[in-house]
Enzyme design. Structure first.
Site, PDB file in Angstrom:
ATOM      1  N   HIS A  26       3.070  -3.361   6.776  1.00 44.19           N
ATOM      2  CA  HIS A  26       2.001  -2.404   6.501  1.00 44.19           C
ATOM      3  C   HIS A  26       2.001  -1.317   7.572  1.00 44.19           C
ATOM      4  O   HIS A  26       2.772  -1.354   8.528  1.00 44.19           O
ATOM      5  CB  HIS A  26       0.644  -3.109   6.511  1.00 44.19           C
ATOM      6  CG  HIS A  26       0.383  -3.973   5.321  1.00 44.19           C
ATOM      7  ND1 HIS A  26      -0.586  -3.686   4.388  1.00 44.19           N
ATOM      8  CD2 HIS A  26       0.966  -5.127   4.906  1.00 44.19           C
ATOM      9  CE1 HIS A  26      -0.600  -4.621   3.456  1.00 44.19           C
ATOM     10  NE2 HIS A  26       0.337  -5.516   3.749  1.00 44.19           N
ATOM     11  N   GLU A  69       1.649  -4.947  10.834  1.00 44.99           N
ATOM     12  CA  GLU A  69       1.267  -3.535  10.833  1.00 44.99           C
ATOM     13  C   GLU A  69       2.095  -2.842  11.913  1.00 44.99           C
ATOM     14  O   GLU A  69       1.977  -3.159  13.095  1.00 44.99           O
ATOM     15  CB  GLU A  69      -0.227  -3.395  11.144  1.00 44.99           C
ATOM     16  CG  GLU A  69      -1.146  -4.200  10.232  1.00 44.99           C
ATOM     17  CD  GLU A  69      -1.662  -3.393   9.058  1.00 44.99           C
ATOM     18  OE1 GLU A  69      -1.286  -2.202   8.955  1.00 44.99           O
ATOM     19  OE2 GLU A  69      -2.436  -3.937   8.257  1.00 44.99           O
ATOM     20  N   GLU A 125       1.612   3.595   3.058  1.00 44.07           N
ATOM     21  CA  GLU A 125       2.004   3.010   4.342  1.00 44.07           C
ATOM     22  C   GLU A 125       3.520   2.832   4.318  1.00 44.07           C
ATOM     23  O   GLU A 125       4.037   1.822   3.845  1.00 44.07           O
ATOM     24  CB  GLU A 125       1.276   1.683   4.565  1.00 44.07           C
ATOM     25  CG  GLU A 125      -0.246   1.848   4.604  1.00 44.07           C
ATOM     26  CD  GLU A 125      -1.005   0.527   4.624  1.00 44.07           C
ATOM     27  OE1 GLU A 125      -0.344  -0.534   4.761  1.00 44.07           O
ATOM     28  OE2 GLU A 125      -2.242   0.550   4.489  1.00 44.07           O
ATOM     29  N   HIS A 179       0.870  -1.179   0.000  1.00 42.58           N
ATOM     30  CA  HIS A 179       0.000   0.000   0.000  1.00 42.58           C
ATOM     31  C   HIS A 179       0.904   1.225   0.000  1.00 42.58           C
ATOM     32  O   HIS A 179       1.676   1.443   0.941  1.00 42.58           O
ATOM     33  CB  HIS A 179      -0.919   0.004   1.224  1.00 42.58           C
ATOM     34  CG  HIS A 179      -1.966  -1.061   1.181  1.00 42.58           C
ATOM     35  ND1 HIS A 179      -2.441  -1.705   2.308  1.00 42.58           N
ATOM     36  CD2 HIS A 179      -2.639  -1.608   0.132  1.00 42.58           C
ATOM     37  CE1 HIS A 179      -3.357  -2.588   1.955  1.00 42.58           C
ATOM     38  NE2 HIS A 179      -3.493  -2.549   0.643  1.00 42.58           N
TER      39      HIS A 179
END
Length: 620
Positions: free
Chosen positions: A270, A350, A166, A163
């Site tokens: 992420h 994440e 990110e 992404h």
């Protein structure tokens, strides 16, 4: 009623995605309220779910997706794009990155990656695995102590920023490459990793998204690729169907790369939350290795919680780990594809609640995550490390199944280049089935796995073929084969010098019409007369016959094969029928209980044996 409308719209939506959006498209970042979480299973095929906080769902959409979603009537609030709040410092060249508190321009990023290989040519290669929609490079650093070779060692992969907005993982992975290379030889942990693994690190796998506003800024970064598709919703589903639009160039590049390697352990970095997300994302069913995945995820989460500030890595769960579907269901994610198609073990990490933190905070995130990043990679050095080969030591393509544990989505295969495989399991004792084309399955029982240790397992499929050499003299010979002849025939064993071959009751000669021949073939463990035109050495390969095989002898004379692979005294070889033994003859010698010129029986020979009554011959 809403569900029926949703399904109908999804069918129309799928048709509208048959063409790409082109290079000009709008990004919508929004949230909407959702009472029934079950609806996410359908919505994830329409929009890109980003996070869930209570009843609020945060999501992205391109123009086509937004148009379809608006028709569903959810209460929706448009939000500023995460990149609109970006205030990071930009580094225009590698020199401005020395303190790791600035984000690189695209050109500075490429220069940094290229510089790693230039500075550490014996440890690092930079591989451009493919090109994006807008012509940027998807670059990986390959790091190993013998970087020019493909060794039998686990292939470990970190990648980031699928992404484009990110970017914390982007920075962490760039710095990790630098640290692995610069500290090799002085830091024992790093040296051990680089010596015993092949490490692949791709800091930014969606540079078109990150540099959507141009190569010199991240201020317009977008989640999707240059065509407006979320690459982490674009991988084929387990049944082969696609999720969001046609397969994008970047998706195909990553699939081709993963399938050209044998990545045993991986993580995809992420931002936008702080948690380790493990499979599955697409279904509430548990992965066969679910308990191992929980333990693996805690290796990372426990360390970052210990090394980070209070509250770090608790935004999704208090313990820092979550099953993907328990958080929210998505389809087309890379993590799941890497597991069910590429036979890897991959999680999603994440690392920051803020997608694009201030560049000045990057050293802090490094301090929180550095130990965990090394520890996660070290997990790839544990578990079962095996090599599957044929009897001659050649590597084999094989499938490894953990009995009473694996399903079709968890079996793994060897790397056929080296025959190596890596199976990660919780501590315990396991039975494995090894399958390779052309060989019977082999079951290995009681393979013990200990925590944080490597279990070595070398498996040989089949048996080493024995080579039997038999010397033929011109004229008549008595011979036998003590190996399994398999599919060999008279024609494949003997050449044009063969004049006649006879068993005790049948004959074959290439010199007479076929209807005179009644010896259809040649058999292992039988004796034969062979008439050959000239001297010749026969060389035949096969598995040795068991000397415990019984040969039935009739009263009187019998033409008998000699099965042992070493010569033996006549009295020793035939001790089992000593009570009935009257005479033994070779082509030119004879043995009787009272003596004679024949003293030894030899492999490759056949003998005429006379017994006083029917009996069974079993060699010692």
């Amino acid at each position: 009623m809403k569900k029926a409308i949703l399904i109908s719209l999804l069918m129309l939506f799928a048709l509208s995605l048959s063409a790409t959006l082109g290079t000009t498209w709008n990004q919508y970042y929004f949230r909407f309220e959702l009472i029934n979480k079950v609806e996410l299973q359908e919505l994830t095929r329409m929009i890109s779910i980003d996070n869930i906080c209570g009843n609020w769902v945060y999501a992205y959409a391109n123009d086509t997706e937004w148009e379809a979603f608006e028709k569903l009537g959810y209460r929706t609030q448009l939000l500023p794009a995460p990149s609109s709040q970006f205030t990071g410092t930009i580094a225009r060249n590698p020199g401005e990155m020395r303190n790791w508190d600035a984000y690189p321009t695209y050109d500075a990023y490429v220069a940094m990656m290229t510089g790693f290989a230039t500075s550490y040519p014996n440890l690092c290669q930079i591989v451009n695995v493919g090109t994006t929609v807008n012509g940027r490079q998807i670059i990986f650093a390959k790091i190993s102590d013998n970087v020019a070779s493909h060794e039998a060692e686990p292939e470990l992969m970190y990648s980031g920023t699928i992404h484009g907005d990110e970017v914390t993982g982007y920075m962490l992975l760039l710095r990790l490459i630098d640290t692995l290379l610069s500290q090799y030889g002085s830091d024992p942990r790093i040296t051990n990793l680089v010596n015993n693994a092949e490490i692949w690190i791709g800091p930014n796998t969606n540079p078109d998204g990150t540099y959507y506003g141009g190569n010199n800024t991240l201020a317009s970064a977008r989640r999707a690729n240059g065509n407006g598709y979320d690459l982490n919703r674009n991988f084929p589903n387990q049944n082969g169907s696609t999720n969001t639009g046609p397969i994008q160039i970047e998706t195909q590049v990553m699939m081709d790369f993963a399938l050209s390697r044998h990545i045993s352990l991986a993580a995809n970095f992420h931002g936008g939350a702080e948690v380790v997300n493990f499979p599955w994302d697409y279904t509430y069913s548990l992965h066969p290795d679910d308990s191992w995945y929980i333990s693996l995820s805690h290796v990372y989460a426990d360390l970052v919680q210990a090394n980070g500030p209070s509250g770090y890595f608790t935004s999704v769960s208090s313990n820092g780990v979550t099953n993907g579907a328990d958080w929210y269901v998505i389809a087309g994610g890379r993590q799941d594809w890497m597991n069910y198609t590429a036979q890897s073990r991959e999680v999603t990490i994440e690392v920051s609640n803020t997608k694009m933190p201030a560049a000045s905070t990057m050293p802090n995130y490094w301090n929180y995550n550095y130990d965990a990043m090394l520890s996660y990679l070290e997990q790839g050095l544990y578990g079962i490390h095996g090599i599957v080969s044929d009897p001659y030591g050649n590597p084999l393509a094989a499938t490894i199944t953990v009995n009473s544990h694996d399903t079709a989505v968890s079996v793994i295969s060897t790397d056929p280049a080296n025959g190596d495989f890596y199976r990660y399991l919780n501590p315990g004792s396991y039975n494995l089935t090894i399958s390779a084309a052309g060989y019977p399955d082999k079951v290995i029982t009681g393979v013990v796995v200990n925590a944080n240790q490597k279990t070595s397992l070398n498996v040989t499929m089949g048996e080493l073929l024995h080579q039997q050499e038999i010397s033929l003299a011109p004229g008549w010979n008595l011979l036998s084969f003590n190996i399994d002849l398999g599919e060999n025939t008279i024609g494949t064993i003997f050449d044009n010098d063969l004049r006649q071959i006879k068993s005790q009751s049948a004959t074959y000669s290439p010199l007479v019409p076929a209807h005179f021949n009644n010896l259809a073939g040649i058999s292992s463990g039988k004796g034969y007369w062979v008439n050959n035109l000239s001297s010749e050495n026969l060389v035949v390969q096969g598995n040795l016959l068991s000397t415990s095989s019984s040969q039935e002898l009739a009263s009187g004379w019998n033409l008998v094969a000699y099965l042992p692979d070493t010569q033996m005294a006549v009295s020793t070889a035939l001790a089992g029928i000593n009570a009935y033994l009257q005479e033994v003859r070779s082509l030119d010698s004879v043995w009787t209980p009272g003596g004679g010129s024949l003293s030894q029986m030899q492999p490759g020979k056949a003998y005429w044996i006379k017994v006083s009554q029917a009996c069974n011959l079993i060699y010692p």
